[in-house]
Write an enzyme that holds these catalytic residues in place. Structure first.
Site, PDB file in Angstrom:
ATOM      1  N   TYR A  42       0.828  -1.198   0.000  1.00 57.43           N
ATOM      2  CA  TYR A  42       0.000   0.000   0.000  1.00 57.43           C
ATOM      3  C   TYR A  42       0.862   1.247   0.000  1.00 57.43           C
ATOM      4  O   TYR A  42       1.712   1.422   0.880  1.00 57.43           O
ATOM      5  CB  TYR A  42      -0.919  -0.001   1.230  1.00 57.43           C
ATOM      6  N   ASP A  57       0.023  15.067   5.990  1.00 48.64           N
ATOM      7  CA  ASP A  57      -0.890  14.761   4.890  1.00 48.64           C
ATOM      8  C   ASP A  57      -2.100  15.695   4.948  1.00 48.64           C
ATOM      9  O   ASP A  57      -3.144  15.360   5.501  1.00 48.64           O
ATOM     10  CB  ASP A  57      -1.335  13.299   5.006  1.00 48.64           C
ATOM     11  N   ASP A  84      -2.980   5.352  -2.454  1.00 45.81           N
ATOM     12  CA  ASP A  84      -3.817   6.453  -1.992  1.00 45.81           C
ATOM     13  C   ASP A  84      -3.967   7.459  -3.139  1.00 45.81           C
ATOM     14  O   ASP A  84      -2.976   7.924  -3.696  1.00 45.81           O
ATOM     15  CB  ASP A  84      -3.140   7.110  -0.794  1.00 45.81           C
ATOM     16  N   ASP A  86      -6.040  10.159  -2.635  1.00 44.91           N
ATOM     17  CA  ASP A  86      -6.644  11.313  -1.943  1.00 44.91           C
ATOM     18  C   ASP A  86      -8.121  11.465  -2.321  1.00 44.91           C
ATOM     19  O   ASP A  86      -8.856  10.489  -2.334  1.00 44.91           O
ATOM     20  CB  ASP A  86      -5.848  12.578  -2.251  1.00 44.91           C
ATOM     21  N   HIS A 111      -7.657   4.170  -3.710  1.00 42.35           N
ATOM     22  CA  HIS A 111      -8.845   4.550  -2.944  1.00 42.35           C
ATOM     23  C   HIS A 111      -9.055   6.047  -3.026  1.00 42.35           C
ATOM     24  O   HIS A 111      -8.110   6.833  -3.033  1.00 42.35           O
ATOM     25  CB  HIS A 111      -8.795   4.047  -1.490  1.00 42.35           C
ATOM     26  N   GLU A 113     -11.408   9.333  -1.418  1.00 39.52           N
ATOM     27  CA  GLU A 113     -12.107   9.727  -0.202  1.00 39.52           C
ATOM     28  C   GLU A 113     -13.081  10.875  -0.473  1.00 39.52           C
ATOM     29  O   GLU A 113     -12.956  11.576  -1.489  1.00 39.52           O
ATOM     30  CB  GLU A 113     -11.099  10.151   0.861  1.00 39.52           C
ATOM     31  N   CYS A 121      -5.328  13.853   6.488  1.00 41.39           N
ATOM     32  CA  CYS A 121      -5.175  12.443   6.823  1.00 41.39           C
ATOM     33  C   CYS A 121      -6.425  11.978   7.564  1.00 41.39           C
ATOM     34  O   CYS A 121      -6.976  12.706   8.396  1.00 41.39           O
ATOM     35  CB  CYS A 121      -3.931  12.262   7.694  1.00 41.39           C
ATOM     36  N   ARG A 156     -13.665   5.399  -0.074  1.00 41.58           N
ATOM     37  CA  ARG A 156     -13.502   5.660   1.359  1.00 41.58           C
ATOM     38  C   ARG A 156     -14.432   6.786   1.797  1.00 41.58           C
ATOM     39  O   ARG A 156     -14.574   7.785   1.097  1.00 41.58           O
ATOM     40  CB  ARG A 156     -12.047   6.052   1.626  1.00 41.58           C
ATOM     41  N   GLU A 186     -13.499   4.889   7.167  1.00 36.79           N
ATOM     42  CA  GLU A 186     -12.303   5.341   7.868  1.00 36.79           C
ATOM     43  C   GLU A 186     -12.534   5.549   9.361  1.00 36.79           C
ATOM     44  O   GLU A 186     -13.603   5.998   9.784  1.00 36.79           O
ATOM     45  CB  GLU A 186     -11.821   6.652   7.228  1.00 36.79           C
ATOM     46  N   ASN A 208      -8.187  -0.202   8.063  1.00 35.38           N
ATOM     47  CA  ASN A 208      -7.004   0.656   8.065  1.00 35.38           C
ATOM     48  C   ASN A 208      -6.307   0.577   9.423  1.00 35.38           C
ATOM     49  O   ASN A 208      -6.765   1.171  10.400  1.00 35.38           O
ATOM     50  CB  ASN A 208      -7.410   2.104   7.755  1.00 35.38           C
TER      51      ASN A 208
END
Length: 297
Positions: A42, A57, A84, A86, A111, A113, A121, A156, A186, A208
């Site tokens: 990952y 992040d 990731d 974002d 993924h 979000e 983050c 996510r 998350e 996660n």
């Protein structure tokens, strides 16, 4: 004919065991994960931001910077890479371009979000969400943009810590209906975890294992029993290395010699073996001449 990385990830997610994906930030970590025999890895966004910028992040990295890092990681190992992405770096059209670039770079899954720009983050406070309808549009754009049907799109939601459990589950259900292959709720705490899988029967779920401690540090079999199929360990390798580096610096500062540290670190040969020196030497021997060909360490 060997299976593609996307196909291998799909098969792993369809298996009986939960897939463990250690977090990596660069090519050398990818080779360590491959050497250890894991079936996925990952690319952590927080780790990428920390190592490339020295900042947290909070959305400072651009799409091209994130894709560049993912491409270098994917190129260093045949282990399927989950990256990731974002919040897709903008609207649905930005998402389309991001998916295309990640896929061309050899990534097996991403993924997305549902946070606004700038994002944070997932285990930090102060997150804000876009509307569920806007995120649905992004998920649809991601699914439409992929060329390889086995490329995995993970949706996510950060709504759990913002609007509560039911709001998060409602959003996740909408993202699944929009075409997401895996659902990522998350930051669930111990009280939330038993409720996730019953709400999404038959849906692959992501766990996660972030270092914040908001989500408990469970064993693989415990996570499987809760109904999760994919476990990511974002920054554990980076933090382990940083602590080791800090101790080395302390020794160097106080002892003014590296002698006591040397027996406890990877050897010079091991380091270059990990960097595929043998492959370089073979290529030099194939294309070089006696005058310019180099061998040995």
């Amino acid at each position: 004919m060997s299976l593609t990385r996307t196909k291998r990830l799909r098969q792993a997610l369809a298996g009986k065991r939960a897939v463990m994906a250690p977090g990596v930030v660069d090519a050398m970590y990818a080779r360590l994960v491959a050497e250890a025999g894991f079936e996925a890895m990952y690319m952590t966004g927080a780790g990428t931001s920390a190592t490339r910028l020295g900042y947290p992040d909070v959305g400072l990295l651009t799409m091209t910077e994130m894709v560049d890092n993912a491409t270098r990681i994917a190129d260093a190992s045949d282990v399927p890479l989950i990256a990731d992405a974002d919040n897709g770096f903008g609207g649905p059209l930005n998402v389309r371009r991001a998916i295309q670039l990640y896929e061309r770079g050899g990534v097996a899954a991403i993924h997305l979000e549902d946070q606004v720009l700038p994002k944070r983050c997932g285990h930090l406070s102060g997150k804000q969400l876009i509307s569920a309808a806007d995120m649905v549009a992004k998920v649809k754009a991601a699914v439409d943009a992929r060329v390889d049907p086995d490329f995995v799109v993970i949706a996510r939601t950060d709504a759990l810590s913002v609007d509560g459990r039911e709001a998060a589950f409602d959003r996740a259900e909408m993202y699944r209906e929009a075409g997401a292959d895996v659902i990522f709720v998350e930051s669930p705490g111990p009280d939330d975890l038993p409720h996730v899988a019953p709400r999404f029967p038959g849906v692959p779920l992501l766990y996660n294992m972030a270092t914040s401690g908001k989500t408990p540090f469970l064993k693989r079999e415990e996570i499987e029993a809760l109904g999760f199929k994919l476990i990511i360990y974002p920054n554990w390798l980076l933090l382990s290395a940083m602590e080791a580096a800090r101790k080395t610096l302390e020794v160097l500062k106080t002892e003014e010699t590296i002698a006591s540290v040397a027996p406890n670190v990877m050897s010079f040969k091991e380091f270059f073996d990990m960097a595929r020196m043998a492959e370089v030497q073979e290529l030099e021997a194939r294309y070089g001449t006696p005058e310019n060909s180099r061998t040995g360490y």
